[in-house]
Design a protein around this motif. Structure first.
Motif, PDB file in Angstrom:
ATOM      1  N   ALA A 225       0.712  -1.066  -0.057  1.00 35.35           N
ATOM      2  CA  ALA A 225      -0.046  -0.205   0.082  1.00 35.35           C
ATOM      3  C   ALA A 225       0.793   1.347   0.080  1.00 35.35           C
ATOM      4  O   ALA A 225       2.088   1.316   0.558  1.00 35.35           O
ATOM      5  N   THR A 226       0.571   2.301  -0.734  1.00 30.10           N
ATOM      6  CA  THR A 226       1.227   3.426  -0.702  1.00 30.10           C
ATOM      7  C   THR A 226       0.359   4.703   0.076  1.00 30.10           C
ATOM      8  O   THR A 226      -0.874   4.460   0.263  1.00 30.10           O
ATOM      9  N   CYS A 227       1.030   5.696   0.162  1.00 27.80           N
ATOM     10  CA  CYS A 227       0.668   7.027   0.908  1.00 27.80           C
ATOM     11  C   CYS A 227      -0.628   7.508   0.225  1.00 27.80           C
ATOM     12  O   CYS A 227      -1.491   8.061   0.870  1.00 27.80           O
ATOM     13  N   LEU A 228      -0.800   7.283  -1.248  1.00 28.88           N
ATOM     14  CA  LEU A 228      -2.000   7.673  -1.788  1.00 28.88           C
ATOM     15  C   LEU A 228      -3.274   7.283  -1.262  1.00 28.88           C
ATOM     16  O   LEU A 228      -4.133   7.956  -0.899  1.00 28.88           O
ATOM     17  N   GLN A 229      -3.042   5.722  -0.758  1.00 27.23           N
ATOM     18  CA  GLN A 229      -4.598   5.100  -0.219  1.00 27.23           C
ATOM     19  C   GLN A 229      -4.843   5.806   0.948  1.00 27.23           C
ATOM     20  O   GLN A 229      -5.977   5.784   1.425  1.00 27.23           O
ATOM     21  N   LEU A 230      -3.572   6.060   1.945  1.00 30.74           N
ATOM     22  CA  LEU A 230      -4.118   6.580   3.263  1.00 30.74           C
ATOM     23  C   LEU A 230      -4.611   8.237   3.178  1.00 30.74           C
ATOM     24  O   LEU A 230      -5.465   8.466   3.531  1.00 30.74           O
ATOM     25  N   ASN A 231      -4.026   8.754   2.019  1.00 32.05           N
ATOM     26  CA  ASN A 231      -4.476  10.199   1.767  1.00 32.05           C
ATOM     27  C   ASN A 231      -5.984  10.082   1.421  1.00 32.05           C
ATOM     28  O   ASN A 231      -6.815  11.151   1.622  1.00 32.05           O
TER      29      ASN A 231
ATOM     30  N   MET B 157      -8.248   9.834   4.398  1.00 32.09           N
ATOM     31  CA  MET B 157      -8.378  10.863   5.123  1.00 32.09           C
ATOM     32  C   MET B 157      -9.260  12.077   4.535  1.00 32.09           C
ATOM     33  O   MET B 157     -10.073  12.664   5.112  1.00 32.09           O
ATOM     34  N   SER B 158      -9.014  12.075   3.227  1.00 27.61           N
ATOM     35  CA  SER B 158      -9.808  13.142   2.374  1.00 27.61           C
ATOM     36  C   SER B 158     -11.102  12.954   2.579  1.00 27.61           C
ATOM     37  O   SER B 158     -11.904  14.023   2.463  1.00 27.61           O
ATOM     38  N   HIS B 159     -11.514  11.518   2.431  1.00 26.42           N
ATOM     39  CA  HIS B 159     -12.849  11.260   2.257  1.00 26.42           C
ATOM     40  C   HIS B 159     -13.589  11.704   3.573  1.00 26.42           C
ATOM     41  O   HIS B 159     -14.779  12.367   3.425  1.00 26.42           O
ATOM     42  N   TYR B 160     -12.814  11.498   4.884  1.00 27.75           N
ATOM     43  CA  TYR B 160     -13.578  11.978   5.998  1.00 27.75           C
ATOM     44  C   TYR B 160     -13.515  13.490   6.363  1.00 27.75           C
ATOM     45  O   TYR B 160     -14.507  14.214   6.846  1.00 27.75           O
ATOM     46  N   LEU B 161     -12.300  14.328   5.647  1.00 24.02           N
ATOM     47  CA  LEU B 161     -12.301  15.628   5.528  1.00 24.02           C
ATOM     48  C   LEU B 161     -13.289  16.587   5.031  1.00 24.02           C
ATOM     49  O   LEU B 161     -14.047  17.297   5.407  1.00 24.02           O
ATOM     50  N   ARG B 162     -13.766  15.950   3.857  1.00 25.01           N
ATOM     51  CA  ARG B 162     -14.555  16.799   2.977  1.00 25.01           C
ATOM     52  C   ARG B 162     -16.004  16.668   3.717  1.00 25.01           C
ATOM     53  O   ARG B 162     -16.810  17.293   3.454  1.00 25.01           O
TER      54      ARG B 162
END
Length: 201
Positions: A105-111, A114-119
């Motif tokens: 897994a890469t950082c892109l998946q983590l980001n 995180m963006s999903h919840y922040l939005r």
């Protein structure tokens, strides 16, 4: 040698955390009396205070196998009890479908998560992000499989929790980095002991 559990009452899943879809883990230390009853439960580690409370609420109802007070047998034995709180398998499968192996897994998946919840302006503890959650699960699986002892697990979980903010900060700047490469050495060592193949940078 730890006594066997004869009667285990499953903790109630906190309603608020179930609605949010949060899973977690609690490790409780208890003293087991010679008659199998439990005393002095203490939380060693918990991913959320509500999980800790749910675990403590039922520990007094647990019963272990009794043992005779003969020879060197002590009045009480200290026992560590790990408990997992997991939502329905179907919901977990959807979250982890693309993340079967955290080693790739890469950082892109983590980001993205995180963006999903922040939005949606939702608060998500870092420990509940899928990659961190899966890492915790891999560590627990290794412990249950007898790959390392309780102390190593506790240190690994602590190091993981302390590293989460730093990992997410680096991931925001370096989206192509492998997630596992950013984990503390102690955590990577346990993952490898548990059977995970990690390619070094």
């Amino acid at each position: 040698m730890n006594p066997d559990v004869k009667h285990m009452v499953k903790p109630e899943y906190p309603m608020e955390l179930r609605r949010m879809g949060l899973t977690g883990m609690v490790q409780v230390k208890v003293d087991v009396n010679a008659d199998g009853t439990v005393a002095n439960p203490k939380i060693v580690y918990s991913t959320h205070p509500l999980f800790a409370g749910a675990a403590l609420k039922v520990m007094g109802e647990w019963r272990f196998a009794s043992r005779p007070l003969t020879g060197d047998n002590p009045q009480q034995l200290a026992v560590s009890v790990p408990l997992m709180f997991e939502i329905e398998r179907e919901r977990r499968a959807k979250r982890t479908e693309a993340l079967q192996n955290i080693a790739t897994a890469t950082c892109l998946q983590l980001n993205r998560e995180m963006s999903h919840y922040l939005r949606r302006d939702l608060y998500m503890p870092l420990a509940e992000l899928t990659l961190f959650e899966l890492t915790q699960k891999h560590l627990m699986d290794g412990f249950f499989a007898g790959k390392y002892d309780n102390e190593s697990l506790a240190l690994g979980l602590f190091d993981l929790s302390q590293s989460m903010l730093n990992v997410t900060n680096i991931c925001q700047r370096r989206i192509s980095r492998k997630f596992v490469d950013l984990l503390p050495p102690s955590v990577k060592a346990l993952l490898e002991s548990g059977g995970m193949a990690i390619k070094r940078e």
